[in-house]
Structure formats: C-alpha cells, structure tokens
Design a protein around this motif. Sequence first.
Motif, PDB file in Angstrom:
ATOM      1  N   HIS A   8       0.846  -1.185   0.000  1.00 16.70           N
ATOM      2  CA  HIS A   8       0.000   0.000   0.000  1.00 16.70           C
ATOM      3  C   HIS A   8       0.884   1.238   0.000  1.00 16.70           C
ATOM      4  O   HIS A   8       1.695   1.430   0.904  1.00 16.70           O
ATOM      5  CB  HIS A   8      -0.879  -0.039   1.273  1.00 16.70           C
ATOM      6  CG  HIS A   8      -1.924   1.026   1.315  1.00 16.70           C
ATOM      7  ND1 HIS A   8      -2.620   1.315   2.456  1.00 16.70           N
ATOM      8  CD2 HIS A   8      -2.399   1.865   0.349  1.00 16.70           C
ATOM      9  CE1 HIS A   8      -3.480   2.299   2.202  1.00 16.70           C
ATOM     10  NE2 HIS A   8      -3.358   2.643   0.937  1.00 16.70           N
ATOM     11  N   HIS A  14       3.821   0.957   2.811  1.00 15.75           N
ATOM     12  CA  HIS A  14       3.857  -0.080   3.843  1.00 15.75           C
ATOM     13  C   HIS A  14       3.163  -1.334   3.323  1.00 15.75           C
ATOM     14  O   HIS A  14       2.586  -1.329   2.229  1.00 15.75           O
ATOM     15  CB  HIS A  14       3.188   0.424   5.134  1.00 15.75           C
ATOM     16  CG  HIS A  14       1.769   0.867   4.933  1.00 15.75           C
ATOM     17  ND1 HIS A  14       1.447   2.141   4.522  1.00 15.75           N
ATOM     18  CD2 HIS A  14       0.594   0.209   5.031  1.00 15.75           C
ATOM     19  CE1 HIS A  14       0.136   2.239   4.408  1.00 15.75           C
ATOM     20  NE2 HIS A  14      -0.413   1.078   4.700  1.00 15.75           N
ATOM     21  N   ASP A  16       0.299  -4.171   4.419  1.00 16.13           N
ATOM     22  CA  ASP A  16      -0.791  -4.468   5.348  1.00 16.13           C
ATOM     23  C   ASP A  16      -0.991  -5.978   5.402  1.00 16.13           C
ATOM     24  O   ASP A  16      -1.454  -6.588   4.435  1.00 16.13           O
ATOM     25  CB  ASP A  16      -2.080  -3.781   4.891  1.00 16.13           C
ATOM     26  CG  ASP A  16      -2.024  -2.266   5.071  1.00 16.13           C
ATOM     27  OD1 ASP A  16      -1.785  -1.827   6.209  1.00 16.13           O
ATOM     28  OD2 ASP A  16      -2.200  -1.540   4.082  1.00 16.13           O
TER      29      ASP A  16
END
Length: 152
Positions: A8, A14, A16
Amino acid sequence: MLFVVHRHHATTRHYDLRLEVDGVLASWAVPKVPSLDPQVKRLAMRVDDHDLDHADVEGTEHGSKIIWDRGGYDADAPAAALAAGHLRFVLHGEKLAGGFVLQHTRMGGHDRNWLLLKVDGEHADPGRDLALEEASVVSGLTNADLEAGSES
Ligand code: MN
C-alpha cells in the motif's frame, strides 16, 4: 483461513498484513517488507479490522494498493492467541510461506505495536529480498503501474 498482504502506497509505503479471524481481517501495518530471514524482526502496528471482501481489493481508491501476497494460513485458536499477545501461524502464500509469529510488544510504548518474525525451518530464506518482488500475485501489476494508470 485466508491471509492477504497488501502493498500500500499512501502517505507512506507499507505492507498491510491481514489474517482472517472470526469472520473479519485482523490487520497490521508493517512499515518494512516482511522477511524470510529468522534473524529479522519487523514492527507490525495493529490497525482496524477490515471486512473479508477487502482481501480482493486492488486499486487506487486510497493511494495505490496491490495484493502483494495471498493464500491460506493455519493457526490454532487465533482469536485467543491474539488476545494473549502471541500468535504462531503458518502461511501458504506465493512469497510468504512457512511459520511466522506475531508477538505483542510494549516496545515503543504503544499498545498497537507487535513484532512479526519468521520461524526458522522450512521456507526460511535469509538470502531472498522480498523488496525486489513488487508485483501483485493476482494482476501482475505494481503500485507504480496503478499510479501511472490512474493519471491517464
Ligand atoms: Mn494501509
């Protein structure tokens, strides 16, 4: 049970990590790429549960989001294990496979902080840099591909 890892790119990039637990996707935001090296600990910040159908989401609605990895996972009584702050689980993904641990930690002084670790043994692979494996396991697209497409 299902797991999915979204790559993402929003205000930050990052990963998820989402695990199906009691009909929802328990979720953690992992700032650095998950590792197959048992020596590496990754910070994993617990975030809001998501609906199960979020496992199919890829797109540019909230930044760019691809299905970086997805598959089944095994764990004994995961809801109780998470409540106790220690979950051992086995992933059956294309990038992530074998045993992992999520360990709740007081490190950093935030209740949301957990550590994600690879368990040594089958599928441990310290030499493999998953940061180089950027594409969706579903569409083959990268975050950059989605971002380029959304501009046109
Ligand atoms: Mn996210």
